[in-house]
Design a protein around this motif. Structure first.
Motif, PDB file in Angstrom:
ATOM      1  N   CYS A 140      40.713  46.280  46.901  1.00  0.00           N
ATOM      2  CA  CYS A 140      39.300  46.535  47.202  1.00  0.00           C
ATOM      3  C   CYS A 140      38.486  45.266  46.933  1.00  0.00           C
ATOM      4  CB  CYS A 140      38.732  47.625  46.309  1.00  0.00           C
ATOM      5  SG  CYS A 140      39.660  49.144  46.368  1.00  0.00           S
ATOM      6  N   GLY A 141      37.341  45.176  47.609  1.00  0.00           N
ATOM      7  CA  GLY A 141      36.379  44.105  47.336  1.00  0.00           C
ATOM      8  C   GLY A 141      37.011  42.726  47.440  1.00  0.00           C
ATOM      9  N   THR A 142      36.720  41.920  46.451  1.00  0.00           N
ATOM     10  CA  THR A 142      37.221  40.552  46.430  1.00  0.00           C
ATOM     11  C   THR A 142      38.748  40.508  46.491  1.00  0.00           C
ATOM     12  OG1 THR A 142      35.299  39.721  45.257  1.00  0.00           O
ATOM     13  CG2 THR A 142      37.342  38.512  44.928  1.00  0.00           C
ATOM     14  N   SER A 143      39.393  41.427  45.795  1.00  0.00           N
ATOM     15  CA  SER A 143      40.867  41.443  45.794  1.00  0.00           C
ATOM     16  C   SER A 143      41.402  41.697  47.203  1.00  0.00           C
ATOM     17  CB  SER A 143      41.386  42.527  44.840  1.00  0.00           C
ATOM     18  OG  SER A 143      40.941  42.256  43.536  1.00  0.00           O
ATOM     19  N   SER A 181      44.620  43.791  42.079  1.00  0.00           N
ATOM     20  CA  SER A 181      43.443  44.278  41.356  1.00  0.00           C
ATOM     21  C   SER A 181      43.236  43.458  40.099  1.00  0.00           C
ATOM     22  CB  SER A 181      43.630  45.755  40.986  1.00  0.00           C
ATOM     23  OG  SER A 181      42.603  46.170  40.127  1.00  0.00           O
ATOM     24  N   GLN A 182      42.083  42.821  40.001  1.00  0.00           N
ATOM     25  CA  GLN A 182      41.776  42.056  38.790  1.00  0.00           C
ATOM     26  C   GLN A 182      41.946  42.941  37.565  1.00  0.00           C
ATOM     27  OE1 GLN A 182      39.990  40.892  35.399  1.00  0.00           O
ATOM     28  NE2 GLN A 182      38.731  42.351  36.504  1.00  0.00           N
ATOM     29  N   SER A 183      41.250  44.073  37.573  1.00  0.00           N
ATOM     30  CA  SER A 183      41.223  44.935  36.384  1.00  0.00           C
ATOM     31  C   SER A 183      42.502  45.738  36.221  1.00  0.00           C
ATOM     32  CB  SER A 183      40.058  45.913  36.499  1.00  0.00           C
ATOM     33  OG  SER A 183      40.231  46.711  37.666  1.00  0.00           O
ATOM     34  N   THR A 215      41.170  49.867  39.097  1.00  0.00           N
ATOM     35  CA  THR A 215      40.327  50.339  40.197  1.00  0.00           C
ATOM     36  C   THR A 215      40.903  51.638  40.769  1.00  0.00           C
ATOM     37  OG1 THR A 215      39.579  48.130  40.664  1.00  0.00           O
ATOM     38  CG2 THR A 215      39.437  49.692  42.477  1.00  0.00           C
ATOM     39  N   ALA A 255      33.505  39.020  40.758  1.00  0.00           N
ATOM     40  CA  ALA A 255      34.772  38.307  40.624  1.00  0.00           C
ATOM     41  C   ALA A 255      34.568  36.846  41.031  1.00  0.00           C
ATOM     42  CB  ALA A 255      35.810  38.955  41.527  1.00  0.00           C
ATOM     43  N   LYS A 288      29.581  37.474  47.418  1.00  0.00           N
ATOM     44  CA  LYS A 288      28.967  36.921  46.196  1.00  0.00           C
ATOM     45  C   LYS A 288      27.455  36.901  46.343  1.00  0.00           C
ATOM     46  CE  LYS A 288      31.535  37.350  44.238  1.00  0.00           C
ATOM     47  NZ  LYS A 288      32.836  37.821  44.297  1.00  0.00           N
ATOM     48  N   GLU A 301      25.848  40.413  46.390  1.00  0.00           N
ATOM     49  CA  GLU A 301      25.995  41.133  45.119  1.00  0.00           C
ATOM     50  C   GLU A 301      24.951  40.718  44.092  1.00  0.00           C
ATOM     51  OE1 GLU A 301      30.321  42.358  43.717  1.00  0.00           O
ATOM     52  OE2 GLU A 301      30.293  40.291  44.367  1.00  0.00           O
TER      53      GLU A 301
END
Ligand code: M6R
Length: 584
Positions: free
Chosen positions: A289-292, A334-336, A339, A387, A463, A466
């Motif tokens: 999702c998103g940046t990932s 996924s960074q985290s 998600t 991110a 970016k 956001e």
């Protein structure tokens, strides 16, 4: 989404919880609250706004006692009001609860409880849980059993932290959103994420779905499906300092500046498990999702162009509808690692037999634990909601995997050069600050790029929107003429990513089309020709094709950062957003 924390020990609970909530504020920041138990009973302070502002107004530290719970909110049910802020309590005011997640059957539970005479003061799903525990307590003398019975009636997703007057113990339940137990000496903690605990302990347990936990200052007991279970105690390698601003005005700026070094660490990551899993696969699916997701687009391009392998990149929340059901290998980025949309795609894929490769920044996150193979992108804690370093580290790791699979390991050195080129861009941050001043009065931004600079264009637009709340969108440069060109006029800004390479002549043509419509053209390029066509520019170092998504991301992050600062927006905590979206 939402940060939760609990503490029992010898310290002043309100102080531990207040400091912890500040570390968790990236998870939600529309309201916050703390409740503690002392000899005088349970007291709570909660309000709307940022934690520091609430503290300045209401002073959390007046709350006494050595046991308490706290919450920082990202609203789901009910508006941003003092009444909807957590902690929530039952009719007696003796049970207090904080919650991260969404209770899907809260309407029916609320109606049934209302029939029994319960009165609700908020619009939240969480308050219903407090009343449910109260109701179960009427049938069941033991509070732990009442809590378990209430949890059994819930559907949806949750991490719950609950305490009540009369017992020095805290109860937890997890079904979805992350929850960590922190083990200290004569003190115990729980929190949504590690940074809240780093000042006190590095020994943590990752609570699993279905776990019910009771902890006191001396210890803990974990049960799952009614049976006592043991969970591994992990030692966290992150330090408290890593989660500080270290002299930078904002976490976002600090994290942007870390990227040169972080790329080197990402390229040194052990990707052998990933390569073994993907080797020989002709169809690879990526979910993110998103940046990932944008990092996934870079991976797709490399896999398809260098290996001739088919790669589909699917947004996590769309996977259920778009999948074939025959996916054999799914790469989840996924960074985290928490998600919910990405995890739900992973779980669906696993059910139909796919193997999962998890690419994440958080070892021991849910994604990490649920994957068949993993790669740690090693970007270190990313505290700003947006991110930055996680994107460039993800791209570095994914590029390394693709190049190893295609037998072009020697090309990885061009990615190592990206570290130096990022430093060169960072040294010229002042030019981007000036550019930001020139662009700040504009309201509409289009980012364009071709080939490997297209994902960077998407990331640059994300970016900007956001953290400045300005209208920004990205297109493949060739796509403007198929519609969006009609929006161009004087005052509309077109940010063109125009690195040297085979795509440059066509990008220059697309830039000319924008200039002919009076748009304000801003080039990010190493090409004299592209720069000469533009009203404004930032001269990029010449970079290898593979390094384009990494190096071009950095000045776009800085541009967005400086524009947010000029427009007096908080770049670390954009409105309506939260890091780690743990609800679908
Ligand atoms: O932790 P994840 O990488 O799974 O998060 C995915 C997105 O929520 C995240 O990239 C989001 O788009 C950021 N706000 C981007 O700046």
């Amino acid at each position: 989404m939402c940060g939760i924390i609990g503490y029992i020990g010898y310290r002043k609970a309100s102080e531990v919880i207040f400091k912890g909530l500040r570390k968790l504020e990236y998870r939600g920041y529309d309201s916050a609250g703390i409740a503690t138990v002392s000899g005088k009973g349970i007291s709570a302070i909660k309000d709307i706004g940022r934690i520091d502002d609430i503290h300045a107004k209401r002073n959390f530290l007046q709350l006494e006692g050595n046991m308490g719970i706290g919450h920082t909110r990202w609203a789901t049910h009910g508006g941003v009001t003092q009444k909807n802020a957590h902690p929530h309590t039952d009719s007696t005011g003796k049970i207090y609860i904080v919650h991260n997640g969404v209770i899907e059957n809260f309407d029916s539970l609320r109606a049934a409880l209302a029939k029994k005479g319960h009165k609700f003061v908020s619009e939240t799903d969480t308050e219903v849980i407090a009343h449910l525990v109260e109701e179960e307590g009427k049938k069941e003398g033991d509070f732990g059993k009442a809590f378990a019975n209430a949890v059994a009636k819930l559907s949806g997703s949750w991490s719950l932290v609950c305490m009540h007057q009369g017992e020095e113990a805290i109860y937890l339940s997890r079904n979805g959103p992350p929850l960590i137990l922190g083990i200290g000496k004569d003190e115990m903690f729980c929190a949504s994420d590690v940074p809240a605990l780093l000042d006190y302990t590095k020994r943590v347990i990752y609570i699993e779905d279905g776990d019910l936990v009771r902890f006191t200052r001396e210890g803990y007991e974990i049960k799952n499906k009614g049976k006592k279970v043991e969970r591994a105690v992990h030692t966290v390698t992150w330090t408290a300092k890593m989660a500080e601003k270290e002299g930078f005005d904002h976490f976002m700026l600090k994290e942007i500046h870390e990227q040169g070094g972080k790329i080197r660490e990402a390229l040194a990551a052990d990707a052998s498990g990933a390569v073994a899993l993907l080797k020989g696969q002709q169809n690879i699916t990526v979910v993110a999702c998103g940046t990932s997701f944008y990092a996934g687009l870079v991976f797709k391009q490399l896999l398809q162009s260098r290996l001739g392998v088919n790669c589909d990149v699917i947004i996590g929340s769309e996977f259920a509808y778009a999948r074939t059901g025959n996916e054999r290998v799914v790469v989840a980025i996924s960074q985290s690692g928490e998600t919910a949309d990405t995890l739900s795609a992973v779980r669906l894929a696993k059910k139909s037999g796919a193997k999962i490769l998890g690419i994440t920044n958080v070892t021991d996150s849910s994604l990490w634990r649920e994957s068949d193979a993993t790669v740690n992108i090693a970007a270190g804690p990313e505290i700003a909601v947006v991110a930055t370093k996680s994107f460039t580290s993800q791209v570095a790791v994914l590029s390394k995997i693709a190049l190893t699979l295609s037998g072009e390991k020697q090309e990885i050195s061009s990615l190592s050069d990206a570290s130096e080129q990022i430093e060169q861009v960072l040294e010229r941050a002042g030019e981007l600050e000036t550019l930001a001043s020139r662009l700040a009065p504009h309201k509409d931004f289009f980012f364009i790029g071709r080939s490997l600079s297209f994902p960077s264009a998407l990331e640059g637009a994300l970016k900007l929107k956001e953290i400045t709340y300005l209208h920004a969108e990205a297109y493949a440069a060739g796509e403007l003429k198929h519609g969006p060109l009609s929006l161009l006029q004087k005052d509309v800004v077109v940010v063109a990513l125009a690195p040297s390479g085979t795509s440059l002549p066509k990008t220059i043509s697309n830039m000319s089309e924008c200039r002919a419509r009076d748009a304000q053209l801003v080039a990010f390029s190493d090409s004299d020709e592209a720069i000469s066509k533009s009203a404004l520019h930032f001269r990029m170092p010449r970079v290898a094709q593979l390094a384009i998504p990494i190096v071009y991301a950095v000045p776009l992050q800085l541009l967005a950062y400086y524009m947010a600062v000029k427009l007096e927006k908080d770049p670390d905590k954009p409105r309506n957003l939260a890091k780690s979206c743990t609800v679908e």
